[in-house]
Design an enzyme around this catalytic site. Structure first.
Site, PDB file in Angstrom:
ATOM      1  N   ALA A   1       0.712  -1.223   0.110  1.00  0.00           N
ATOM      2  CA  ALA A   1      -0.080  -0.013   0.147  1.00  0.00           C
ATOM      3  C   ALA A   1       1.000   1.220   0.036  1.00  0.00           C
ATOM      4  O   ALA A   1       2.119   1.051   0.292  1.00  0.00           O
ATOM      5  CB  ALA A   1      -0.782   0.029   1.157  1.00  0.00           C
ATOM      6  N   LYS A   2       0.377   2.247  -0.282  1.00  0.00           N
ATOM      7  CA  LYS A   2       1.030   3.804  -0.263  1.00  0.00           C
ATOM      8  C   LYS A   2       0.120   4.764  -0.425  1.00  0.00           C
ATOM      9  O   LYS A   2      -1.241   4.411  -0.714  1.00  0.00           O
ATOM     10  CB  LYS A   2       1.974   3.949  -1.633  1.00  0.00           C
ATOM     11  CG  LYS A   2       3.230   4.525  -1.296  1.00  0.00           C
ATOM     12  CD  LYS A   2       3.948   4.107  -0.544  1.00  0.00           C
ATOM     13  CE  LYS A   2       5.284   4.874  -0.284  1.00  0.00           C
ATOM     14  NZ  LYS A   2       6.729   4.141   0.031  1.00  0.00           N
ATOM     15  N   GLY A   3       0.554   5.968   0.344  1.00  0.00           N
ATOM     16  CA  GLY A   3      -0.303   6.908   0.420  1.00  0.00           C
ATOM     17  C   GLY A   3       0.317   8.357   0.013  1.00  0.00           C
ATOM     18  O   GLY A   3       1.454   8.260  -0.163  1.00  0.00           O
TER      19      GLY A   3
END
Ligand code: NAD
Length: 414
Positions: free
Chosen positions: A116-118
């Protein structure tokens, strides 16, 4: 399973050189090597879940709309895990590419995490006093149940640090009515952080270099050039210098310095203190990017993404590139390095130490701490790097293809 020829998906990905395309290219070459079908490959390329939010932040000159994203690329192995990036030019595509790299990294490291990444599209330099707290508060509410200790765990990345992680955790707890601090890692010690997380990426990168030395004709006196002297670059320079490696060049955003006999890394670290630049230390001055093309046995990009393009790859005077930063090479850069016989340890193998450190913080926060997390970090980074060299030799492919294949097997077999 139907195989598909090199070039179908491959050709599209090599035309444009941005981070998402680099990440997709890596997945594609791994999938091609495993002879996955087009449908299976497309499934691996597609992100499982994406959240886009917008909120208002009070700047000095009035309220402004800020956009943020969280992408969970592949959740087959467990909850999403990946950092939060604050940068004015970050966008959904970049976040998706970074989330894809996290899926490969977490799988290669044998962690029970998806990728995941934001990102938040914001110029942190313009944030007013208290702006970071406002941002954390808005994010905590906006992300809400999309993230969580068993769903998706945040961490620091470019533009964010321990205090942002603590502020996010507090805001998220208030918004969700939870008392768990396992929703984010990389927190300060007094907010649930653990000591081994600091320096974890450099420790892992040093293992990647040790394995590379063992597998080539280089010895422990091999010279190293590093672009970037931040959390990763500075700690890596110190570790390698302590091990007896001459660090022949380093740079930061202010420029670079070079000494073919080896720089005094303690003096460089001293010069860098209190907002100085590495260029304040002794050494021949050069451009920040020029440190990548000096003569050195090992070159480590540890600052920027997409810095090794085809031209820079042609100018390299090294045998081994260890990708410390995420996606430092463009697709064409990777191809040129491979064609020139330069060995490239891919980012998701070279910098996996950071997320392994985060895994231990998360376990500690859940009350499931390991006895010796530091040793586990060393063992995991060593094992994963050995596994990619073994696989590359067995299958007669480059390290990136071998690493992608192992990571994809870990995702498909979960
Ligand atoms: P950081 O912000 O602490 O340091 C970045 C360094 O890059 C600074 O020294 C900065 O001066 C330098 N820099 C900026 N622009 C430059 C330029 N044009 N030329 C040369 N140097 C320049 O960041 P970090 O945590 O050290 O991370 C570096 C890279 O490693 C990033 O790509 C990050 O995503 C990746 N990474 C870091 C970690 C970690 O735990 N720190 C984990 C995985 C990946």
């Amino acid at each position: 399973m139907t195989g598909f020829g090199k070039g179908l998906t491959g050709i599209t990905v090599v035309m444009t050189e941005d981070l998402l395309r680099t990440a997709r290219h890596t997945i594609t070459i791994g999938a091609q090597h495993l002879r996955l079908s087009e449908a299976e490959t497309q499934r691996l390329l597609a992100a499982d879940r994406q959240l886009a939010v917008a909120f208002t932040i009070e700047f000095e000159d009035g309220p402004e709309l800020v956009h943020a994203w969280r992408v969970q690329h592949d959740l087959a192995r467990g909850p999403g895990k990946g950092g939060m990036r604050y940068a004015s030019d970050v966008n959904l595509e970049e976040v998706t590419g970074l989330a894809s790299i996290m899926s490969l990294k977490n799988s290669l490291a044998g962690l029970p995490f998806g990728g995941a990444k934001g990102g938040v599209s914001v110029d942190v330099g313009r944030l007013p006093d208290g702006g970071r707290a406002q941002l954390a508060e808005r994010l905590g509410r906006a992300f809400g149940g999309f993230v969580g200790p068993r769903t998706d765990i945040l961490g620091p990345d470019v533009g964010t640090g321990p205090n942002d992680m603590a502020a996010f955790t507090k805001a998220w707890q208030e918004s969700m009515g939870s008392d768990s601090n396992a929703v984010a890692t990389g927190k300060p010690m007094d907010a649930g952080g653990i000591e081994v997380r600091t320096g974890a990426t450099a420790l892992g990168c040093a293992q990647a270099i040790r394995v590379a030395l063992e597998r080539t004709d280089l010895d422990s006196g091999a010279s190293v050039a590093i672009q970037g002297f931040g959390s990763l670059g500075a700690e890596l320079a110190r570790l390698l210098s302590d091990d007896g490696h001459p660090i022949v060049a380093v740079s930061d955003s202010g420029g670079g310095i070079h000494d073919p006999d080896g720089l005094d890394i303690e003096a460089v670290a001293e010069a860098k203190k209190s907002d100085g630049s590495v260029t304040d230390a002794d050494g021949e001055k050069m451009g920040s990017i020029d440190v990548l093309t000096v003569e050195a046995d090992i070159v480590v990009p540890a600052a920027l993404q997409a810095v090794i393009d085809a031209d820079l790859a042609d100018a390299l005077q090294t045998k081994i590139v260890v990708e410390g930063s995420n996606a430092p090479s463009t697709v064409l850069g990777v191809e040129r390095m491979t064609a020139r016989g330069i060995t490239v340890v891919p980012d998701f193998a070279a910098n996996a130490g950071g997320v392994i450190g985060s895994f231990h913080e998360w376990k500690t926060n859940l009350g499931e701490a390991y006895d010796d997390p530091r040793q586990d970090m060393i063992d995991r980074t060593r094992t994963l790097n050995e596994s990619i060299w073994d696989r590359a030799e067995k299958d007669q492919v480059d390290l990136r293809t071998a690493a992608a294949a192992i990571a994809i097997e870990g995702i498909l077999g979960a």
